[in-house]
Every structure is written in structure tokens, then in C-alpha cells.
Design an enzyme around this catalytic site. Structure first.
Site, mmCIF file in Angstrom:
data_model
loop_
_atom_site.group_PDB
_atom_site.id
_atom_site.type_symbol
_atom_site.label_atom_id
_atom_site.label_comp_id
_atom_site.label_asym_id
_atom_site.label_seq_id
_atom_site.Cartn_x
_atom_site.Cartn_y
_atom_site.Cartn_z
ATOM 1 N N CYS A 6 0.659 -1.119 -0.359
ATOM 2 C CA CYS A 6 -0.122 0.577 -0.012
ATOM 3 C C CYS A 6 0.733 1.227 -0.248
ATOM 4 O O CYS A 6 1.801 1.019 1.177
ATOM 5 C CB CYS A 6 -1.429 -0.377 1.263
ATOM 6 S SG CYS A 6 -1.525 -1.388 1.916
ATOM 7 N N ARG A 60 2.108 0.981 -5.334
ATOM 8 C CA ARG A 60 2.221 0.196 -4.404
ATOM 9 C C ARG A 60 1.144 -0.470 -4.027
ATOM 10 O O ARG A 60 0.951 -1.095 -3.260
ATOM 11 C CB ARG A 60 2.184 0.918 -3.418
ATOM 12 C CG ARG A 60 3.809 1.259 -3.173
ATOM 13 C CD ARG A 60 4.183 2.855 -2.076
ATOM 14 N NE ARG A 60 4.539 1.711 -0.786
ATOM 15 C CZ ARG A 60 5.568 2.297 -0.440
ATOM 16 N NH1 ARG A 60 6.682 2.164 -1.242
ATOM 17 N NH2 ARG A 60 6.105 1.170 0.677
ATOM 18 N N TRP A 62 -3.135 -1.954 -1.346
ATOM 19 C CA TRP A 62 -2.952 -3.733 -2.034
ATOM 20 C C TRP A 62 -3.120 -4.570 -0.306
ATOM 21 O O TRP A 62 -2.707 -4.746 0.465
ATOM 22 C CB TRP A 62 -1.771 -3.984 -1.809
ATOM 23 C CG TRP A 62 -1.262 -5.244 -2.863
ATOM 24 C CD1 TRP A 62 -1.454 -5.962 -3.672
ATOM 25 C CD2 TRP A 62 -1.056 -6.590 -1.706
ATOM 26 N NE1 TRP A 62 -1.214 -7.001 -4.366
ATOM 27 C CE2 TRP A 62 -0.883 -7.325 -3.134
ATOM 28 C CE3 TRP A 62 -0.724 -7.141 -0.946
ATOM 29 C CZ2 TRP A 62 -0.304 -9.560 -2.880
ATOM 30 C CZ3 TRP A 62 -0.022 -8.478 -0.432
ATOM 31 C CH2 TRP A 62 0.134 -9.307 -1.630
ATOM 32 N N ASN A 114 0.276 1.162 5.473
ATOM 33 C CA ASN A 114 0.911 0.436 4.801
ATOM 34 C C ASN A 114 1.588 -0.742 5.364
ATOM 35 O O ASN A 114 2.212 -0.546 6.530
ATOM 36 C CB ASN A 114 2.147 1.248 4.038
ATOM 37 C CG ASN A 114 3.301 0.889 3.553
ATOM 38 O OD1 ASN A 114 2.698 -0.502 2.869
ATOM 39 N ND2 ASN A 114 3.637 1.377 3.206
ATOM 40 N N GLY A 115 1.683 -2.156 5.771
ATOM 41 C CA GLY A 115 2.457 -2.447 5.931
ATOM 42 C C GLY A 115 1.683 -4.066 5.952
ATOM 43 O O GLY A 115 0.194 -4.152 6.599
ATOM 44 N N GLU A 172 11.166 -16.657 -16.494
ATOM 45 C CA GLU A 172 10.823 -14.592 -16.904
ATOM 46 C C GLU A 172 9.403 -15.161 -18.129
ATOM 47 O O GLU A 172 8.998 -14.187 -17.447
ATOM 48 C CB GLU A 172 12.156 -14.066 -17.171
ATOM 49 C CG GLU A 172 11.498 -12.876 -17.875
ATOM 50 C CD GLU A 172 10.774 -11.572 -16.456
ATOM 51 O OE1 GLU A 172 10.830 -12.770 -15.378
ATOM 52 O OE2 GLU A 172 10.163 -10.459 -16.947
ATOM 53 N N LYS A 183 6.155 -13.883 -17.236
ATOM 54 C CA LYS A 183 5.387 -12.511 -17.999
ATOM 55 C C LYS A 183 4.101 -13.316 -18.291
ATOM 56 O O LYS A 183 2.990 -12.142 -17.864
ATOM 57 C CB LYS A 183 6.410 -12.560 -19.050
ATOM 58 C CG LYS A 183 7.682 -11.381 -18.996
ATOM 59 C CD LYS A 183 7.276 -10.132 -18.419
ATOM 60 C CE LYS A 183 7.171 -10.173 -17.631
ATOM 61 N NZ LYS A 183 8.240 -9.542 -16.035
ATOM 62 N N GLU A 200 1.007 -13.661 -15.043
ATOM 63 C CA GLU A 200 1.226 -12.608 -14.514
ATOM 64 C C GLU A 200 0.606 -11.434 -15.215
ATOM 65 O O GLU A 200 -0.890 -10.550 -14.247
ATOM 66 C CB GLU A 200 1.954 -11.973 -13.645
ATOM 67 C CG GLU A 200 3.270 -11.084 -14.832
ATOM 68 C CD GLU A 200 4.015 -9.742 -14.256
ATOM 69 O OE1 GLU A 200 4.052 -9.999 -13.040
ATOM 70 O OE2 GLU A 200 5.319 -10.009 -14.576
ATOM 71 N N HIS A 248 12.659 -35.747 -16.798
ATOM 72 C CA HIS A 248 12.550 -35.903 -15.254
ATOM 73 C C HIS A 248 11.047 -35.338 -14.711
ATOM 74 O O HIS A 248 11.151 -35.924 -13.554
ATOM 75 C CB HIS A 248 13.525 -35.597 -14.316
ATOM 76 C CG HIS A 248 15.330 -35.622 -14.663
ATOM 77 N ND1 HIS A 248 15.846 -36.876 -14.193
ATOM 78 C CD2 HIS A 248 15.927 -34.699 -15.831
ATOM 79 C CE1 HIS A 248 16.503 -36.790 -14.944
ATOM 80 N NE2 HIS A 248 16.892 -35.646 -15.777
ATOM 81 N N LYS A 261 2.826 -2.935 -8.146
ATOM 82 C CA LYS A 261 4.663 -3.140 -8.604
ATOM 83 C C LYS A 261 5.382 -3.023 -7.580
ATOM 84 O O LYS A 261 6.102 -3.614 -7.789
ATOM 85 C CB LYS A 261 4.276 -1.828 -9.165
ATOM 86 C CG LYS A 261 5.580 -1.074 -9.963
ATOM 87 C CD LYS A 261 6.258 -2.073 -11.490
ATOM 88 C CE LYS A 261 7.475 -1.836 -11.619
ATOM 89 N NZ LYS A 261 7.335 -3.036 -12.580
HETATM 90 C C1 F6R Z 1 7.529 -9.533 -12.646
HETATM 91 C C2 F6R Z 1 7.815 -8.104 -11.681
HETATM 92 C C3 F6R Z 1 7.932 -8.532 -10.191
HETATM 93 C C4 F6R Z 1 8.913 -7.888 -9.194
HETATM 94 C C5 F6R Z 1 9.366 -8.708 -8.415
HETATM 95 C C6 F6R Z 1 10.472 -7.810 -7.066
HETATM 96 O O1 F6R Z 1 7.490 -8.733 -13.391
HETATM 97 O O2 F6R Z 1 7.556 -7.130 -11.748
HETATM 98 O O3 F6R Z 1 8.285 -10.475 -10.378
HETATM 99 O O4 F6R Z 1 10.315 -8.569 -10.686
HETATM 100 O O5 F6R Z 1 8.536 -8.009 -7.107
HETATM 101 O O6 F6R Z 1 10.520 -6.154 -7.559
HETATM 102 P P1 F6R Z 1 11.932 -5.258 -7.116
HETATM 103 O O7 F6R Z 1 12.812 -5.305 -8.626
HETATM 104 O O8 F6R Z 1 10.887 -4.112 -7.573
HETATM 105 O O9 F6R Z 1 12.507 -5.700 -6.294
#
Ligand code: F6R
Length: 607
Positions: free
Chosen positions: A2, A27, A74, A98-99, A479, A483, A486, A502, A602
Site C-alpha cells: 500500500c 504499491r 494492496w 502501509n504494512g 521469466e 510474464k 502474471e 524428469h 508494482k
Molecule cells: C514481475 C515483477 C516482479 C518483480 C518483483 C521484485 O514482472 O515485476 O516479479 O520483479 O516483485 O520487485 P523489485 O524489483 O521492485 O524488487
């Protein structure tokens, strides 16, 4: 998680709170709310969902008042409903949080037994109730907050607004970041300096355990023991401009297309192209003494670290111990003092990464951080910071930060290899020359977008996708799967291609596409064998390779994406583009909220 904000202003604050909250939406964006004092009385507006819903409510029922607090959420405890949206309030105090308050259950039981009635399922709501009990017993707001803070465990930041106190905001920080902004006859609180950038660039970062009393003309900071302390103000570099999408439909698309530019900026920071050598800032350690290092991060940043493990081990002969931060922080890893610990984070605020950093600091490690937000907590707590110059990344799915992290990591590995005498000057030159080609190769990779968009129409129809890769393409397979899941909500898994037999090979049938990331490198033949295993079982292959790989494999595929030819060293940076574009176009095809996918945020500031 948040984002929280507070304004003690001279003009009506509701619109300014919304401005600041827009900057904190990274956030969390499950729900949002704000509270102001209208003629000294607490008034609130809250809404489920994105900030635009709250804006609509404010339009229908405006809030007056020159002092207020706001929060964009969040959800951790309780669904993202209006009743659970912040600020939480009693008739005497409103709180934005927040938290996580970890001991909220015991506190809530105690409060219910004392006759308090709760209107949400959140952990936060215990806070206004506890403060209210103190206020009702005759405590001042400051005394009430000081007493209540001692009772709360967990990692959190809080903003308090009090009924009948139009010149007082209180903020508190324990674990989660909180900044104070200094204005002209105005004061601000925010989860980061970015939120405060439209109002002021003079910022004081609260330290662990601090709480602060703000009036329009004063700031009094108390440390964890309650003692008044001085905390310096700094000039923040956070930009007052909110980034826009330009001509793109989504931030994610814009950020994918920015990669040639931003990797170029990042590389220019770490390479001397004229001298064909790596160029690092002054380091608080000597590469020659580092035989082992720890890399810790989360999500996409962790996958960047996983690629870097191959680079550091090969180019610098440094053994790398890498783990996701949520595991590392509790693993009690033995660390020899004087070792190197490297943390990778776009936001620089990820709670698990920060906790791992602190663990390593306590165990005498040199702390290095690769971060995109240089005003972040991780940047401030590191001994040495290697910024990625990706610019603000707004799309929740990380794209340009990832390729910038890889660019910085490879530059670092080359510098380490040279400093340790593993790489000769000629090898360093070859690596730097290869890195210098990255921006151009990214432009070429982006030209494949129309073909990838067509492929994405088929991918959008399936339920599951498998991604395979070997060596540095293995983290890229992880990755690619991350992507896709998500942003498109299609189930996807990434595997080391050699692991296929395996277990995961049992999944292969004609309904599940298998994306194989295989530049024509030293393990290419092995990847071809794995592809044949898939083909023999009726699997549909999407091969991402180069011209030589396509020719050598000579396999029937669902699609073959032919990438430009490049040195295999830099392939993970450039091959990120097709996996990003495939996920992006699949999501657009399906019609999901690409920039703000469901359930995500994010910056993950809770563990
Ligand atoms: C995936 C993504 C997340 C971040 C992860 C770490 O697309 O964006 O998996 O990579 O939450 O976030 P940071 O880099 O801000 O520590």
C-alpha cells in the site's frame, strides 16, 4: 504494501491527495480512500477498485478541508472491499497504513472484549481503536500514538489525522518507508519521495522506529525511544512529472520499446566504450578477495540474478549462491565476514529483499545493490549502488528494468573478471564490444513484433504453456513463464530443458505449446535433443533462435522466431524481447488489464 500520504496544507487537499496517491498506485490498487477534516470534523470517502472509482465518489460528494490523509491499498487482511479500504477511523482518529500489524489478532480480541465494534476485517483497524482508548482516557494525540506504537509488532508505516486538530498530522515508521516533505507553510507525508514530488523536493526520510509530529510550521521527530532527534532534509531527485504512455496503448508496450534507449544509458554508465573496458564506481571491496558472493532478489529481479550467476561464475570465477529473498532471509545462511552480497531490485523497496540485505549487513558482508529507484530504502542502506537507468517503470510487469539489470550485471561481471585476472584485456574488449551492440540488437528484436503478435493470437487460446531453456536461457524461460502468467493469467511453467525428462514431459500433448529459447550457443545441440523429445510426443514447439539455430534444428514448429545473430554472452538481454512481447500480445488479445493485472502491485513492501 500500500501507499500512504498526508498533507497539512493551505488549500483544499482532496485533489492533491489524489495526485499523490496516483503516484503511489504502483504499491497497490485494490481500493483507495482518503479522510480530511471538514471544519475540524473527520470526513471520509473510500472506494473499492482503482483510484478512478474514488475520484468518481469525490465528484459526487466532494470533501473540503486543508488537512488530510489518503491510502491506496494492496489487500493483505480482508478482501478489497470498500469496508476494508483505508483510512480506518473512529470518531476521534483516522489512520492510513502501509504494512502488516502482526499482533492484530490478540489486540483485536482484547478490543472486542472491551466492547469495541469493528467494521472491517483488516489488521489496521486495531490502530484507531487503540489510539481512541488513549484519547478517551485524556492522552494528547502525541501521547496516544507514542503509547500505541509500543504495542504494535510487524513492519508498517502509519499516518494519523485527529478530530478537532486541524494543525496536526502524525506519521510513524517501523519497517516500511515514510518520508516527510517540507513545503512553504505546508507539510507532507508520503510512502516515497515520488508521491511528494509535485509539492516539494525537500524531504526527510524517517529512520527505523521514528515517529513524527507535523504542524504547518514545525517538524518534531522522535526516535524509537521517544527522544526528540534531528533528521536531515535532503533534496530529492524524484520527478514531479507523471510519466505518460506516449503513443502506446499500455505502459508495458512503451517500456518494452524503450529498451534500446535505456539499456544504452545503463551501459554507458558502466562501460568505457572508447577504451573498450568496464568502468565501475569506486568500490568498498577488492574483487581479488571475493571468491564467493550471495545474490538475492525477488521475481523478475531474481531471474536477472540467476542469469548473472552464470556470468560471474564463468567470467570472474566467483562462486555465486543465489536465492529468492523470501527464502534467504529465514535460511540462516552462514556467511564469512568480508564477503559480498548483491541485491537486485527495481523499486528498491521489496520487503524480503530489504530484510535479506539487513541480514547480510549484520553478518559483515559488503552490500552492493542494483536498483532502479535510487532514492529507495535498499539504495540508501547499501554500501555501493549500481543504478539501472531504466527511468520510471509503471507497468506492473517488469520489462525494461530487467534488461537494464542484466546490462549492469554483465558489466559488473566483466569488471570483476578483469580485476581478478580471469579475463585478459582482449577478452574484456570482446565482452564490452558485445555489450555495446545490445541497443541495436534490441531494435532488431523489436522488429519481430508483428510476427510475435500473430503467434500470440494462438497462445491466447491455450490453457497452459511450457517454457524451456538451457544455460542463461533457463532463467529466461522462467521469466517468460512469469510474464505470461502474471499479465494474461494463462498458466505457464519455466523449466531447465534438461529437466524435461524428469517429470514435466508427462504434460506434453498437442494442446500445450512449448516455447524453447535456444540461441545457437554451446548448449544448442542439447536443446535440439530436448525439442525432439517434445516433438516425438506430439508437442507443439515455438522456437526462439537465430538463423543458424533455425537452420541446424530444421524442425517442424508451430512458429520459429528468428532473432538477429549475436554473441551468446549478450543473448539473455536481447532474447528478453520476444518473451515480453509474446506475453504482452497474448494479454492484449485476452483483454486483461495489462498494466495493472489482478491481485498484483508494482512494489511488494510486505513479506
Ligand atoms: C514481475 C515483477 C516482479 C518483480 C518483483 C521484485 O514482472 O515485476 O516479479 O520483479 O516483485 O520487485 P523489485 O524489483 O521492485 O524488487
Amino acid at each position: 504494501m500500500c501507499g500512504i500520504v498526508g498533507i497539512l496544507g493551505t488549500r483544499p487537499v482532496a485533489a492533491h491527495l489524489i495526485d499523490a496517491m496516483k503516484r503511489l498506485e504502483y504499491r497497490g490498487y485494490d481500493s483507495a480512500g482518503l479522510a480530511t477534516l471538514e471544519d475540524g470534523h473527520l470526513a471520509r470517502r473510500r472506494a473499492e477498485g482503482k483510484l478512478k472509482n474514488l475520484e468518481a465518489k469525490l465528484e459526487a460528494g466532494p470533501l473540503a478541508g486543508t488537512i488530510g490523509i489518503g491510502q491506496t491499498r494492496w489487500a493483505t487482511h480482508g478482501a478489497p472491499t470498500e469496508a476494508n479500504a483505508h483510512p480506518h477511523a473512529t470518531p476521534l482518529v483516522a489512520v492510513a497504513h502501509n504494512g502488516i500489524i502482526e499482533n492484530f489478532r490478540q489486540l483485536k480480541d482484547e478490543l472486542i472484549a472491551a466492547g469495541r465494534v469493528f467494521s472491517s476485517q483488516t489488521d489496521t483497524e486495531v490502530v484507531p481503536h487503540l489510539v481512541t482508548i488513549e484519547l478517551e482516557a485524556g492522552a494528547s494525540p502525541q501521547e496516544a500514538v507514542a503509547r500505541v506504537l509500543k504495542r504494535l509488532t510487524g513492519a508498517f508505516a502509519l499516518a494519523f489525522l485527529f478530530e478537532g486538530f486541524p494543525d496536526l498530522l502524525i506519521g510513524a515508521r517501523k519497517g516500511s518507508p515514510l518520508a516527510v516533505g517540507h513545503g512553504q507553510g505546508e507539510m507532507f507525508l508520503g510512502s516515497d519521495a515520488q508521491a511528494l514530488a509535485p509539492f516539494t523536493d525537500r524531504v526527510t526520510y524517517l529512520e527505523e522506529g521514528d515517529w513524527v509530529e507535523l504542524t504547518r510550521s514545525s517538524i518534531i521527530v522522535h526516535d524509537v525511544s521517544g527522544k526528540e532527534v534531528k533528521r536531515a532534509a535532503v533534496i530529492s531527485q524524484a520527478s514531479a512529472f507523471l510519466v505518460d504512455k506516449g503513443n502506446y496503448r499500455h505502459f508495458m508496450a512503451k517500456e518494452i520499446h524503450e529498451q534500446p534507449d535505456v539499456t544504452g544509458h545503463t551501459l554507458a554508465r558502466y562501460l568505457d566504450l572508447a577504451a573498450a573496458s568496464a568502468r565501475l564506481p569506486e568500490l568498498p571491496f577488492d574483487w581479488a578477495t571475493i571468491d564467493r558472493m550471495v545474490i538475492t532478489a525477488c521475481g523478475t529481479a531474481y531471474y536477472a540474478g540467476l542469469v548473472a550467476k552464470y556470468w560471474f561464475e564463468r567470467l570472474a570465477r566467483i562462486a555465486v549462491d543465489i536465492d529468492v529473498a523470501s527464502e534467504f532471509r529465514y535460511r540462516e545462511a552462514p556467511l564469512s565476514p568480508g564477503g559480498l552480497a548483491l541485491f537486485i531490485s527495481q523499486s528498491g523497496e521489496t520487503a524480503d529483499t530489504l530484510a535479506s540485505l539487513r541480514y547480510c549487513k549484520e553478518h559483515g558482508q559488503h552490500i552492493a545493490a542494483i536498483v532502479n529507484v535510487t532514492t529507495s530504502t535498499i539504495a540508501r542502506e547499501a554500501d555501493v549502488v549500481f543504478p539501472t537507468l531504466a527511468g520510471p517503470e509503471i507497468g506492473v510487469a517488469s520489462t525494461k528494468a530487467f534488461t537494464c539489470q542484466l546490462s549492469a550485471l554483465l558489466s559488473l561481471a566483466v569488471a570483476a573478471g578483469r580485476a581478478r585476472g580471469v579475463l585478459s584485456a582482449a577478452q574484456e574488449r570482446a565482452a564490452v564490444d558485445a555489450l555495446a551492440e545490445v541497443p541495436r540488437l534490441l531494435v532488431e528484436a523489436l522488429r519481430l513484433e508483428p510476427q510475435i503478435e500473430r503467434l500470440a493470437r494462438s497462445i491466447a487460446k491455450v490453457k497452459d504453456v511450457l517454457y524451456l531453456g538451457r544455460s542463461t536461457s533457463y532463467p529466461l524461460a522462467l521469466e517468460g513463464a512469469l510474464k505470461l502468467k502474471e499479465i494474461s493469467y494463462i498458466h505457464a511453467e519455466g523449466y531447465a530443458a534438461g529437466e524435461l525428462k524428469h517429470g514435466p514431459i508427462a504434460l506434453i500433448d498437442e494442446t500445450m505449446p512449448v516455447v524453447v529459447i535456444a540461441p545457437h550457443d554451446e548448449v544448442f545441440e542439447k536443446s535440439v535433443s530436448n525439442m525432439q523429445e517434445v516433438a516425438a510426443r506430439g508437442g507443439r514447439i515455438v522456437l526462439i533462435t537465430d538463423a543458424q539455430g533455425a537452420e541446424t534444428a530444421a524442425m517442424e514448429t508451430m512458429a520459429t522466431i528468428v532473432m538477429p545473430t549475436m554473441p551468446s554472452l549478450i543473448a539473455p538481454i536481447v532474447y528478453a524481447v520476444p518473451v515480453q512481447l509474446l506475453a504482452y500480445h497474448a494479454a492484449v488479445q485476452i483483454g486483461t488489464d495489462v498494466d495493472q493485472p489482478r491481485n498484483l502491485a508494482k512494489s511488494v513492501t510486505v513479506e
